[in-house]
Enzyme design. Sequence first.
Site, PDB file in Angstrom:
ATOM      1  N   GLU A  41      11.671 108.433  94.784  1.00  0.00           N
ATOM      2  CA  GLU A  41      12.977 108.907  95.261  1.00  0.00           C
ATOM      3  C   GLU A  41      14.048 107.832  95.095  1.00  0.00           C
ATOM      4  O   GLU A  41      13.847 106.663  95.440  1.00  0.00           O
ATOM      5  CB  GLU A  41      12.849 109.293  96.736  1.00  0.00           C
ATOM      6  CG  GLU A  41      14.123 109.798  97.377  1.00  0.00           C
ATOM      7  CD  GLU A  41      13.947 110.147  98.852  1.00  0.00           C
ATOM      8  OE1 GLU A  41      14.882 110.711  99.444  1.00  0.00           O
ATOM      9  OE2 GLU A  41      12.865 109.858  99.411  1.00  0.00           O
ATOM     10  N   LYS A 112      17.269 117.626  96.963  1.00  0.00           N
ATOM     11  CA  LYS A 112      16.565 117.512  98.243  1.00  0.00           C
ATOM     12  C   LYS A 112      17.214 118.436  99.264  1.00  0.00           C
ATOM     13  O   LYS A 112      18.437 118.417  99.456  1.00  0.00           O
ATOM     14  CB  LYS A 112      16.605 116.057  98.732  1.00  0.00           C
ATOM     15  CG  LYS A 112      15.751 115.771  99.957  1.00  0.00           C
ATOM     16  CD  LYS A 112      15.722 114.272 100.244  1.00  0.00           C
ATOM     17  CE  LYS A 112      14.825 113.924 101.407  1.00  0.00           C
ATOM     18  NZ  LYS A 112      14.762 112.457 101.624  1.00  0.00           N
ATOM     19  N   TYR A 118      16.836 110.966 111.477  1.00  0.00           N
ATOM     20  CA  TYR A 118      16.181 110.388 112.651  1.00  0.00           C
ATOM     21  C   TYR A 118      15.680 109.003 112.272  1.00  0.00           C
ATOM     22  O   TYR A 118      15.535 108.659 111.104  1.00  0.00           O
ATOM     23  CB  TYR A 118      15.015 111.265 113.126  1.00  0.00           C
ATOM     24  CG  TYR A 118      14.005 111.584 112.043  1.00  0.00           C
ATOM     25  CD1 TYR A 118      13.005 110.676 111.705  1.00  0.00           C
ATOM     26  CD2 TYR A 118      14.061 112.788 111.353  1.00  0.00           C
ATOM     27  CE1 TYR A 118      12.096 110.958 110.697  1.00  0.00           C
ATOM     28  CE2 TYR A 118      13.160 113.082 110.345  1.00  0.00           C
ATOM     29  CZ  TYR A 118      12.170 112.154 110.033  1.00  0.00           C
ATOM     30  OH  TYR A 118      11.278 112.447 109.022  1.00  0.00           O
ATOM     31  N   CYS A 148      10.577 114.026  98.858  1.00  0.00           N
ATOM     32  CA  CYS A 148      10.169 113.429 100.127  1.00  0.00           C
ATOM     33  C   CYS A 148      10.065 114.421 101.281  1.00  0.00           C
ATOM     34  O   CYS A 148       9.124 115.197 101.359  1.00  0.00           O
ATOM     35  CB  CYS A 148      11.104 112.274 100.476  1.00  0.00           C
ATOM     36  SG  CYS A 148      10.383 111.106 101.674  1.00  0.00           S
ATOM     37  N   GLY A 320      10.945  76.816 113.330  1.00  0.00           N
ATOM     38  CA  GLY A 320      10.573  75.900 114.393  1.00  0.00           C
ATOM     39  C   GLY A 320       9.119  76.107 114.758  1.00  0.00           C
ATOM     40  O   GLY A 320       8.724  77.210 115.135  1.00  0.00           O
ATOM     41  N   SER A 322       6.283  75.344 117.261  1.00  0.00           N
ATOM     42  CA  SER A 322       6.199  74.883 118.643  1.00  0.00           C
ATOM     43  C   SER A 322       4.784  74.568 119.099  1.00  0.00           C
ATOM     44  O   SER A 322       4.593  74.008 120.179  1.00  0.00           O
ATOM     45  CB  SER A 322       6.771  75.962 119.573  1.00  0.00           C
ATOM     46  OG  SER A 322       5.932  77.116 119.557  1.00  0.00           O
ATOM     47  N   GLY A 323       3.797  74.946 118.299  1.00  0.00           N
ATOM     48  CA  GLY A 323       2.421  74.866 118.771  1.00  0.00           C
ATOM     49  C   GLY A 323       2.005  76.107 119.519  1.00  0.00           C
ATOM     50  O   GLY A 323       0.897  76.177 120.061  1.00  0.00           O
ATOM     51  N   SER A 327       5.016  81.213 116.560  1.00  0.00           N
ATOM     52  CA  SER A 327       5.459  80.407 115.420  1.00  0.00           C
ATOM     53  C   SER A 327       4.298  80.139 114.471  1.00  0.00           C
ATOM     54  O   SER A 327       4.476  80.080 113.247  1.00  0.00           O
ATOM     55  CB  SER A 327       6.081  79.097 115.888  1.00  0.00           C
ATOM     56  OG  SER A 327       5.154  78.306 116.610  1.00  0.00           O
ATOM     57  N   THR A 427      10.905  83.672 115.133  1.00  0.00           N
ATOM     58  CA  THR A 427       9.499  83.824 115.530  1.00  0.00           C
ATOM     59  C   THR A 427       9.304  84.665 116.789  1.00  0.00           C
ATOM     60  O   THR A 427       8.184  84.756 117.300  1.00  0.00           O
ATOM     61  CB  THR A 427       8.858  82.441 115.747  1.00  0.00           C
ATOM     62  OG1 THR A 427       9.496  81.783 116.837  1.00  0.00           O
ATOM     63  CG2 THR A 427       8.984  81.565 114.497  1.00  0.00           C
ATOM     64  N   GLU A 432       8.725  90.068 123.761  1.00  0.00           N
ATOM     65  CA  GLU A 432       9.814  89.222 124.247  1.00  0.00           C
ATOM     66  C   GLU A 432      11.168  89.875 124.016  1.00  0.00           C
ATOM     67  O   GLU A 432      12.029  89.880 124.908  1.00  0.00           O
ATOM     68  CB  GLU A 432       9.770  87.869 123.531  1.00  0.00           C
ATOM     69  CG  GLU A 432       8.552  87.032 123.865  1.00  0.00           C
ATOM     70  CD  GLU A 432       8.413  85.807 122.972  1.00  0.00           C
ATOM     71  OE1 GLU A 432       7.591  84.942 123.310  1.00  0.00           O
ATOM     72  OE2 GLU A 432       9.122  85.719 121.951  1.00  0.00           O
ATOM     73  N   LYS A 542      21.355  91.704 123.957  1.00  0.00           N
ATOM     74  CA  LYS A 542      20.744  90.616 123.194  1.00  0.00           C
ATOM     75  C   LYS A 542      20.244  91.121 121.845  1.00  0.00           C
ATOM     76  O   LYS A 542      20.479  90.502 120.795  1.00  0.00           O
ATOM     77  CB  LYS A 542      19.581  90.008 123.979  1.00  0.00           C
ATOM     78  CG  LYS A 542      19.963  89.082 125.114  1.00  0.00           C
ATOM     79  CD  LYS A 542      18.724  88.377 125.662  1.00  0.00           C
ATOM     80  CE  LYS A 542      19.083  87.369 126.734  1.00  0.00           C
ATOM     81  NZ  LYS A 542      17.887  86.652 127.246  1.00  0.00           N
TER      82      LYS A 542
END
Length: 571
Positions: A41, A112, A118, A148, A320, A322-323, A327, A427, A432, A542
Site C-alpha cells: 500500500e 480503497k 482510529y 488493506c 546515558g 546508569s547501571g 538503559s 531510555t 514510568e 509530560k
Amino acid sequence: MKIAIAQQNYHIGNFEDNTRKIMGAIQYAKSRKADLVIFSELSICGYPPRDFLEFDDFINECYKAIDIIKEQADTIGVIIGSPQRNPSKEGKDLFNTAWLLYDKKIAGVAHKTLLPNYDVFDEYRYFEPGYEWNVLEFKGKKIALTVCEDIWNLGDNPLYRQCPMDVLITQQPDLMINISASPFDYDHDQDREEIVRANVLKYGLPMFYCNAIGSQTEIVFDGGSLVMDANGNIVKEMKYFEEDFAIVSLGEIEVQKAKRKPMKAVPEFDKDMRVGKVEDPDKIIEYLTSDENIGQIKEALILGIRDYFRKMGFTKAILGSSGGIDSAVTQALATRALGRENVRAILLPSHFSTSHSVEDAEQLSKNLGNPYDIVPIKNVYDSLLHTLKPIFGDLPFGLAEENLQSRTRGNLLMGISNKFGYILLNTSNKSELSTGYGTLYGDMAGGLSVLGDVYKMQVYALADYLNRNGEIIPENIITKPPSAELRPDQKDSDSLPDYAVLDKVLYQYIEKRKGPKELIAMGIDETLVRRILKLVNTNEYKRNQFCPIIRVSCKAFGVGRRLPIVGKYLS
C-alpha cells in the site's frame, strides 16, 4: 499464472529510492518468469505520508514515479500503491489507490473503500472512500483487488457499513489480492493471518496478501506477507521484519486445494482482537512477557532504531548509561541495530550513585564492546545548587533537587550529542511514562524513545531474552531493585506500586480501555486502581512533550493516543 510478492522497505517521500527499489523487483520478477508482481500500500510514496498529501508537488512526484515504472510494466503486470487524484469536485481530493500497470499502460485501479480512522490511522483526513468496485481482468484471470482495511470488515460487529468483497464476489473473480500497510503490534500478526483466512473461507478464493515492512518514525511494519489457498491453508508466509521476495503460481495453489480438506466453517472474526485477548488480570504479566511476544518486540525495536537512524541520515547514538535495567536494554538493542562502534555510553554518576551501578554500567559496555565515558556530575550539580541558594534558601532537600540531577545529565548528554552529531536515545519505559515517573528536560530528553511502549516487566523479560545465549546484560543489573538514585537509598517502590501489579492495571486501562469500575470488578484493590489512573491522567502534559516512541503495542503513547492535557476525567 506466476505471481510475485515484493515485500519492501520504503522511505516516505524518497521517490527516487522507492522507484529504484520497485523497478529492481520488477526486473527480478521478470527474470523469474513471473506474470504479475505485487507491491504494498502506497509503495510509491511510503506509508503514512500524512500531510505531505496536501502538497500538489508531492502528488505530482507520485505520478512521475508511476510514469517511470509504467515503462517497466511491458511483459509483466505490476500492482503498486499510490495516491490518485479524485476527478470529481465532490469529496476529498485523493483516493488511496492500488494501480494495475501492464503493457506500459494503466490497466486498472482499485480505490480503497474502508478508510481507518482510529489509533495511528487518519485516512479520512486525506482520502475519499471508493464507491465503485470492479474486478480487474489480467491474462485471463479476474482479480478482486483491495487495499488493506478493505478486508477487515468481517464478523458480527463490523466497523463499516460496506464490504467491497461482497460486491466483487458477484463478478466471479478467480483470486483476491490485497496490498497493505498493516503496522506491527505483538498481537497483530495473528490477527492478520486470521482475517486473511476468514476472507478466503467466506469467499472461497485464494488470497495474495502483500504487507509493508520497515519503520516510519513511531510505526513499525513487520511484513509477514501471505499467500493462502481457498481452504485457509498458508501456501507461503514471508519473513517478518525483513525485506523478502516470493513467487507462487495459481496452479500450485489449485494442486494444494485438491489435496486438502476444506475447513467446515468460517471462523468468527472479532475486530477487538487488535486490543489483546487477555481478560484474566492475573495472567496479564505472563501474556505480556511471553517469549513469543518478547521475541517480536525485540525485532521490532531493533528495526525501529535502525530505520530511524538510516532514514534520518544519522549513524551514531548516545545514551546515558546508569547501571539500571532500562538503559542497559536500550544500549543492547541499539548495539544490535547500529553496530557496537556506533553506540556511545555516557556514565554520569552523582553523589547518590552506588559504586556497583557504575561498575555494572562499565561491565555492560565491555560486554557489548561499546565506547564509553565516565563524566561525574558532582561539580555541575553543586554549582547549580550554589547558584539557586539565594532562591531555595534553607528549604529542605526535595523533588527540585532530585530533578536538577536528572536535568544536569540531560544537558550534558545533549551537549555531547550536539558536538559530535549523535542522536540521544531515551531510555524511559512505558510504566514510568504512564505514571509521570520521569523528569522533563532530564531523563525524558532524547530524539527517539526505544522503550516508551514497553512495560517495566517486559523490559526485564527483554533483558533475559537478550541473555539467552550468554550474559550480555550483567546479572546484577537484572536482579537489583530498580532505583533512580537521586537521593540516599531511593527505590522505585518508594513512589510507585510494585511493577507486576502496576503493569497489569496499566495494560487494562491503556490497551483495553477498561474503566475504574471494570478494573475493580476484576478484583484489583479500589484505592490502588484510582491512584494509578490518577497518575496516568495527570501526567498527560509530560507525555505531550516527549520524543517519538517506537510503537510495539496496540495502544502506544503518541500519535495513536490523543487525550486532552487539561481533562478532569479520573484526575
